[in-house]
Design a protein around this motif. Sequence first.
Motif, PDB file in Angstrom:
ATOM      1  N   GLU A 151      64.776  35.859  30.360  1.00 32.77           N
ATOM      2  CA  GLU A 151      64.711  34.403  30.158  1.00 32.77           C
ATOM      3  C   GLU A 151      63.344  33.948  29.642  1.00 32.77           C
ATOM      4  O   GLU A 151      63.282  33.201  28.663  1.00 32.77           O
ATOM      5  N   PRO A 152      62.229  34.389  30.248  1.00 32.01           N
ATOM      6  CA  PRO A 152      60.939  33.977  29.675  1.00 32.01           C
ATOM      7  C   PRO A 152      60.673  34.593  28.301  1.00 32.01           C
ATOM      8  O   PRO A 152      59.944  34.015  27.498  1.00 32.01           O
ATOM      9  N   ALA A 153      61.274  35.742  28.013  1.00 29.09           N
ATOM     10  CA  ALA A 153      61.128  36.328  26.674  1.00 29.09           C
ATOM     11  C   ALA A 153      61.802  35.434  25.637  1.00 29.09           C
ATOM     12  O   ALA A 153      61.293  35.268  24.523  1.00 29.09           O
ATOM     13  N   ARG A 154      62.922  34.852  25.996  1.00 25.93           N
ATOM     14  CA  ARG A 154      63.611  33.934  25.077  1.00 25.93           C
ATOM     15  C   ARG A 154      62.785  32.674  24.841  1.00 25.93           C
ATOM     16  O   ARG A 154      62.694  32.178  23.711  1.00 25.93           O
ATOM     17  N   ALA A 155      62.190  32.157  25.903  1.00 29.49           N
ATOM     18  CA  ALA A 155      61.320  30.979  25.763  1.00 29.49           C
ATOM     19  C   ALA A 155      60.093  31.329  24.923  1.00 29.49           C
ATOM     20  O   ALA A 155      59.637  30.521  24.107  1.00 29.49           O
ATOM     21  N   LEU A 156      59.584  32.534  25.102  1.00 32.65           N
ATOM     22  CA  LEU A 156      58.450  32.993  24.308  1.00 32.65           C
ATOM     23  C   LEU A 156      58.815  33.051  22.830  1.00 32.65           C
ATOM     24  O   LEU A 156      58.045  32.621  21.975  1.00 32.65           O
ATOM     25  N   THR A 200      65.149  44.114  20.931  1.00 29.76           N
ATOM     26  CA  THR A 200      65.561  45.286  21.711  1.00 29.76           C
ATOM     27  C   THR A 200      65.947  44.874  23.122  1.00 29.76           C
ATOM     28  O   THR A 200      66.936  45.380  23.673  1.00 29.76           O
ATOM     29  N   MET A 201      65.197  43.947  23.689  1.00 31.88           N
ATOM     30  CA  MET A 201      65.553  43.428  25.019  1.00 31.88           C
ATOM     31  C   MET A 201      66.930  42.772  24.976  1.00 31.88           C
ATOM     32  O   MET A 201      67.762  42.989  25.867  1.00 31.88           O
ATOM     33  N   GLU A 202      67.173  41.971  23.952  1.00 27.43           N
ATOM     34  CA  GLU A 202      68.477  41.304  23.803  1.00 27.43           C
ATOM     35  C   GLU A 202      69.604  42.330  23.687  1.00 27.43           C
ATOM     36  O   GLU A 202      70.680  42.140  24.243  1.00 27.43           O
ATOM     37  N   LYS A 203      69.341  43.415  22.972  1.00 27.67           N
ATOM     38  CA  LYS A 203      70.337  44.470  22.821  1.00 27.67           C
ATOM     39  C   LYS A 203      70.690  45.060  24.195  1.00 27.67           C
ATOM     40  O   LYS A 203      71.861  45.293  24.494  1.00 27.67           O
ATOM     41  N   GLY A 204      69.692  45.271  25.028  1.00 32.29           N
ATOM     42  CA  GLY A 204      69.940  45.801  26.370  1.00 32.29           C
ATOM     43  C   GLY A 204      70.676  44.821  27.261  1.00 32.29           C
ATOM     44  O   GLY A 204      71.567  45.201  28.032  1.00 32.29           O
ATOM     45  N   ASN A 246      70.471  50.905  30.080  1.00 32.07           N
ATOM     46  CA  ASN A 246      69.945  49.823  29.255  1.00 32.07           C
ATOM     47  C   ASN A 246      68.633  49.285  29.835  1.00 32.07           C
ATOM     48  O   ASN A 246      68.036  48.375  29.274  1.00 32.07           O
ATOM     49  N   ARG A 247      68.183  49.854  30.922  1.00 30.79           N
ATOM     50  CA  ARG A 247      66.913  49.409  31.510  1.00 30.79           C
ATOM     51  C   ARG A 247      65.721  49.611  30.588  1.00 30.79           C
ATOM     52  O   ARG A 247      64.882  48.714  30.486  1.00 30.79           O
ATOM     53  N   PRO A 248      65.601  50.760  29.912  1.00 29.60           N
ATOM     54  CA  PRO A 248      64.447  50.909  29.009  1.00 29.60           C
ATOM     55  C   PRO A 248      64.420  49.866  27.894  1.00 29.60           C
ATOM     56  O   PRO A 248      63.345  49.387  27.522  1.00 29.60           O
ATOM     57  N   ASP A 249      65.602  49.514  27.372  1.00 26.12           N
ATOM     58  CA  ASP A 249      65.636  48.493  26.321  1.00 26.12           C
ATOM     59  C   ASP A 249      65.083  47.170  26.828  1.00 26.12           C
ATOM     60  O   ASP A 249      64.303  46.509  26.134  1.00 26.12           O
ATOM     61  N   VAL A 250      65.478  46.789  28.027  1.00 26.31           N
ATOM     62  CA  VAL A 250      65.045  45.497  28.559  1.00 26.31           C
ATOM     63  C   VAL A 250      63.666  45.599  29.191  1.00 26.31           C
ATOM     64  O   VAL A 250      62.729  44.902  28.791  1.00 26.31           O
ATOM     65  N   LEU A 251      63.532  46.449  30.164  1.00 30.65           N
ATOM     66  CA  LEU A 251      62.292  46.490  30.956  1.00 30.65           C
ATOM     67  C   LEU A 251      61.166  47.234  30.257  1.00 30.65           C
ATOM     68  O   LEU A 251      60.010  46.800  30.306  1.00 30.65           O
ATOM     69  N   GLY A 252      61.502  48.319  29.582  1.00 30.28           N
ATOM     70  CA  GLY A 252      60.468  49.033  28.826  1.00 30.28           C
ATOM     71  C   GLY A 252      59.925  48.172  27.700  1.00 30.28           C
ATOM     72  O   GLY A 252      58.709  48.094  27.487  1.00 30.28           O
TER      73      GLY A 252
END
Length: 151
Positions: free
Chosen positions: A81-86, A110-114, A130-136
Motif C-alpha cells: 500500500e505505501p509503495a502504491r502511494a509512493l 515487481t511488487m505488484e506482480k507478486g 511470491n514473497r521475494p517479488d513483494v518483500l525482496g
Amino acid sequence: MGRHVWGKTAGALVLAVTVAAVSSCSSDGEGAAKPEAKVEQATLAEATATFGAAVTTFDTDGGCLEQEPGTCWEQMLAVMEPARALRKAMNAEKSVGAEFWTDAYALINTMEKGIAVGEDKGAAPGVVSNRPDVLGSAHDLSRWLDEHPVE
C-alpha cells in the motif's frame, strides 16, 4: 397514412426517453451524483518516509517467520500500500523526469506482480514463492530510495 402515425409515435417515444434521461440528471439533490471528496496526495518526502517506515516495521517485527502459505499476506500488503502511494508521489514529482524513476518503477511493478497472485504462497522448500517479488523488491526499493534522494 400508417407511416405518419408510426413516425409520430416513434418521435414521441424518442422525446419521452430524452426527457426522462435529462430529468434524471437534474441536480435537485435526489438521485444526483455526489462530488467525490478530493483525497490529498502525499508529497514525495511523505510517501518515501511512509514506505521506508513500512519496510522498517516489517524488519523489526521479525519479517515472515512462518514458511506456510498465507502466514505473510498481511505483511505483504502492509508494504504494498505505501509503495502504491509512493508511485503516485513519484508520478507527481516534477523536479526529475520519468527516466530517473525507471528502476524504482520496475521494483514497484515487481511488487505488484507478486501481489497479483492474490495470496501468500509461502516459502516452504519446493514452493514458488511470491514473497521475494513483494518483500525482496520492497527492500531493494528502500535501498534505491536511500541511494537516490530527491530534494
